[in-house]
Design a protein around this motif. Structure first.
Motif, PDB file in Angstrom:
ATOM      1  N   GLY A   1      -3.610 -10.498 -10.810  1.00 10.19           N
ATOM      2  CA  GLY A   1      -2.880 -11.392  -9.184  1.00 10.19           C
ATOM      3  C   GLY A   1      -3.113  -9.862  -8.460  1.00 10.19           C
ATOM      4  N   ASP A   2      -2.973  -9.952  -6.349  1.00 18.70           N
ATOM      5  CA  ASP A   2      -3.450  -8.979  -6.138  1.00 18.70           C
ATOM      6  C   ASP A   2      -1.858  -8.169  -6.450  1.00 18.70           C
ATOM      7  N   GLY A   3      -2.605  -6.931  -5.554  1.00 18.68           N
ATOM      8  CA  GLY A   3      -1.612  -5.704  -4.588  1.00 18.68           C
ATOM      9  C   GLY A   3      -1.703  -5.490  -3.882  1.00 18.68           C
ATOM     10  N   ALA A   4      -0.699  -4.427  -4.026  1.00 14.09           N
ATOM     11  CA  ALA A   4      -0.679  -3.657  -1.969  1.00 14.09           C
ATOM     12  C   ALA A   4      -0.466  -1.796  -3.027  1.00 14.09           C
ATOM     13  N   VAL A   5      -1.072  -1.343  -1.898  1.00 15.87           N
ATOM     14  CA  VAL A   5      -0.622   0.001  -1.861  1.00 15.87           C
ATOM     15  C   VAL A   5      -0.233   0.891  -0.767  1.00 15.87           C
ATOM     16  N   ILE A   6       0.975   2.096  -0.698  1.00 14.38           N
ATOM     17  CA  ILE A   6       1.161   2.427   0.575  1.00 14.38           C
ATOM     18  C   ILE A   6       0.974   3.872   0.172  1.00 14.38           C
ATOM     19  N   LEU A   7       0.408   4.688   1.816  1.00 13.80           N
ATOM     20  CA  LEU A   7       0.522   6.158   1.826  1.00 13.80           C
ATOM     21  C   LEU A   7       1.646   6.799   3.152  1.00 13.80           C
ATOM     22  N   PRO A   8       2.817   6.918   2.828  1.00 18.28           N
ATOM     23  CA  PRO A   8       3.331   7.008   3.726  1.00 18.28           C
ATOM     24  C   PRO A   8       2.787   8.818   4.019  1.00 18.28           C
ATOM     25  N   TYR A   9       2.972   8.859   4.808  1.00 19.61           N
ATOM     26  CA  TYR A   9       2.998  10.434   6.168  1.00 19.61           C
ATOM     27  C   TYR A   9       3.748  10.665   6.799  1.00 19.61           C
TER      28      TYR A   9
ATOM     29  N   ALA B   1       2.378   2.293  -5.516  1.00 19.32           N
ATOM     30  CA  ALA B   1       1.457   0.371  -5.678  1.00 19.32           C
ATOM     31  C   ALA B   1       2.284   0.037  -6.764  1.00 19.32           C
ATOM     32  N   GLY B   2       1.855  -1.944  -6.362  1.00 23.46           N
ATOM     33  CA  GLY B   2       2.683  -2.534  -7.385  1.00 23.46           C
ATOM     34  C   GLY B   2       1.677  -3.829  -6.971  1.00 23.46           C
ATOM     35  N   LEU B   3       2.373  -4.307  -8.110  1.00 20.73           N
ATOM     36  CA  LEU B   3       1.741  -6.086  -7.794  1.00 20.73           C
ATOM     37  C   LEU B   3       2.480  -6.561  -6.251  1.00 20.73           C
ATOM     38  N   LEU B   4       1.835  -7.756  -6.294  1.00 19.81           N
ATOM     39  CA  LEU B   4       2.510  -8.786  -5.066  1.00 19.81           C
ATOM     40  C   LEU B   4       3.552  -9.520  -5.446  1.00 19.81           C
ATOM     41  N   ASP B   5       3.408 -10.114  -6.980  1.00 14.12           N
ATOM     42  CA  ASP B   5       4.257 -11.316  -7.876  1.00 14.12           C
ATOM     43  C   ASP B   5       4.030 -12.286  -6.791  1.00 14.12           C
ATOM     44  N   GLU B   6       5.624 -12.688  -6.080  1.00 18.87           N
ATOM     45  CA  GLU B   6       5.575 -14.088  -5.180  1.00 18.87           C
ATOM     46  C   GLU B   6       5.601 -13.776  -4.056  1.00 18.87           C
ATOM     47  N   ASN B   7       5.403 -12.354  -3.424  1.00 17.75           N
ATOM     48  CA  ASN B   7       5.898 -11.589  -1.730  1.00 17.75           C
ATOM     49  C   ASN B   7       4.619 -11.790  -0.981  1.00 17.75           C
ATOM     50  N   ASP B   8       3.758 -11.346   0.012  1.00 17.30           N
ATOM     51  CA  ASP B   8       3.135 -11.793   0.814  1.00 17.30           C
ATOM     52  C   ASP B   8       2.932  -9.583   0.872  1.00 17.30           C
ATOM     53  N   PRO B   9       2.186  -9.357   0.942  1.00 11.06           N
ATOM     54  CA  PRO B   9       1.996  -7.356   1.030  1.00 11.06           C
ATOM     55  C   PRO B   9       2.905  -6.520   1.434  1.00 11.06           C
TER      56      PRO B   9
ATOM     57  N   THR C   1     -10.280  -9.998 -10.520  1.00  8.97           N
ATOM     58  CA  THR C   1      -9.998 -10.302  -9.770  1.00  8.97           C
ATOM     59  C   THR C   1      -9.335 -10.122  -8.336  1.00  8.97           C
ATOM     60  N   GLU C   2      -8.798  -9.127  -8.700  1.00  3.99           N
ATOM     61  CA  GLU C   2      -7.521  -8.290  -7.775  1.00  3.99           C
ATOM     62  C   GLU C   2      -7.795  -8.069  -6.636  1.00  3.99           C
ATOM     63  N   ARG C   3      -7.681  -8.818  -5.502  1.00  8.50           N
ATOM     64  CA  ARG C   3      -7.797  -7.401  -4.451  1.00  8.50           C
ATOM     65  C   ARG C   3      -6.639  -7.110  -3.764  1.00  8.50           C
ATOM     66  N   LEU C   4      -6.441  -5.299  -2.979  1.00 10.51           N
ATOM     67  CA  LEU C   4      -5.459  -4.339  -2.646  1.00 10.51           C
ATOM     68  C   LEU C   4      -5.072  -4.208  -1.445  1.00 10.51           C
ATOM     69  N   TRP C   5      -3.610  -4.651  -1.257  1.00  8.76           N
ATOM     70  CA  TRP C   5      -4.156  -4.317   0.125  1.00  8.76           C
ATOM     71  C   TRP C   5      -3.356  -2.957   0.993  1.00  8.76           C
ATOM     72  N   PHE C   6      -3.895  -2.582   1.191  1.00  6.08           N
ATOM     73  CA  PHE C   6      -3.476  -0.958   1.977  1.00  6.08           C
ATOM     74  C   PHE C   6      -2.975  -1.107   3.235  1.00  6.08           C
ATOM     75  N   PHE C   7      -1.711  -0.079   3.187  1.00  3.98           N
ATOM     76  CA  PHE C   7      -0.913   0.217   4.225  1.00  3.98           C
ATOM     77  C   PHE C   7      -0.966   2.122   4.163  1.00  3.98           C
TER      78      PHE C   7
ATOM     79  N   LEU D   1      -4.169  -1.414   6.785  1.00  3.81           N
ATOM     80  CA  LEU D   1      -5.186  -1.747   6.794  1.00  3.81           C
ATOM     81  C   LEU D   1      -6.404  -2.862   6.594  1.00  3.81           C
ATOM     82  N   PHE D   2      -7.040  -1.947   4.767  1.00  4.70           N
ATOM     83  CA  PHE D   2      -7.412  -3.468   4.697  1.00  4.70           C
ATOM     84  C   PHE D   2      -7.051  -4.038   3.684  1.00  4.70           C
ATOM     85  N   SER D   3      -7.886  -4.408   2.955  1.00  3.71           N
ATOM     86  CA  SER D   3      -7.859  -5.753   1.502  1.00  3.71           C
ATOM     87  C   SER D   3      -9.256  -5.824   0.699  1.00  3.71           C
ATOM     88  N   PRO D   4      -9.382  -4.767   0.033  1.00  2.68           N
ATOM     89  CA  PRO D   4     -10.782  -4.672  -0.264  1.00  2.68           C
ATOM     90  C   PRO D   4     -10.582  -5.493  -1.700  1.00  2.68           C
ATOM     91  N   TYR D   5     -11.634  -5.800  -2.904  1.00  2.77           N
ATOM     92  CA  TYR D   5     -11.735  -5.571  -4.262  1.00  2.77           C
ATOM     93  C   TYR D   5     -11.819  -4.579  -4.688  1.00  2.77           C
TER      94      TYR D   5
END
Length: 192
Positions: free
Chosen positions: A45-53, A84-92, A125-131, A114-118
């Motif tokens: 599955g796809d995932g998402a990652v964030i850097l809080p500043y 970071a974590g998997l999207l599961d059934e959620n939007d990024p 197959t994972e695409r990672l959504w960056f925030f 920001l972007f969503s690279p492989y």
């Protein structure tokens, strides 16, 4: 590309935490020649990652956790990573907000996609959504640490952005997604 790929067969090799699949395919090269290829793909599955500043204090929130694949290949210390974590059934965006609360203990208000690279397209197959996002001490709602029932044992780290950047140079931070976000933030400063 559809006229250049013919799948001959697919076989599931493992269906445990994720799906590992072996595919035999014919691929038409740019010179017109057909060749048979065998590929394995790992789909979790796809995932998402964030850097809080925190722009007022110039600090970032990171996590430190044990990662067996890194350990078994010689990295003996827990990894320092962006949340970071998997999207599961959620939007990024929904997924990363939940991860920030669970892992970091912060409810983030202002986040930016920001972007969503492989990250490893040769086999995963994972695409990672960056925030990136803003935080302040007032946004803390718990101690964080992850979901114990999921086997998470996460230490929350707050450090100056420049220390995180130095951690890349001296080898303390070796996680690709984290390196990308720290460098992005350094190259694209967030206004206070």
């Amino acid at each position: 590309m559809e006229d250049r790929i013919r799948v001959r067969s697919e076989e599931i090799l493992s269906d445990d935490w994720a799906i590992l699949k072996k595919t035999v395919l014919d691929y038409r090269r740019r010179d017109g020649q057909w060749e048979t290829q065998i590929r394995q793909t790992y789909d979790r599955g796809d995932g998402a990652v964030i850097l809080p500043y925190d722009p007022l204090r110039s600090t970032v929130l990171l996590v430190r956790q044990f990662r067996y694949p890194a350990y078994v290949t010689g990295h003996r210390e827990p990894l320092i990573e962006a949340c970071a974590g998997l999207l599961d059934e959620n939007d990024p965006e929904t997924a990363i907000r939940k991860e920030a609360e669970e892992e970091l203990g912060y409810r983030l208000k202002d986040i930016e996609r920001l972007f969503s690279p492989y990250m490893s397209p040769g086999s995963v197959t994972e695409r990672l959504w960056f925030f990136i996002g803003r935080y302040s001490p007032a946004d803390r709602i718990s101690a964080g640490g992850g979901a114990q029932e999921e086997g998470e044992d996460i230490e929350v780290l707050e450090m100056p952005l420049d220390e995180a950047l130095a951690g890349i140079a001296d080898g303390r931070i070796v996680d690709a997604k984290t390196i990308i976000l720290i460098q992005h933030l350094k190259l694209n400063p967030m206004p206070a």
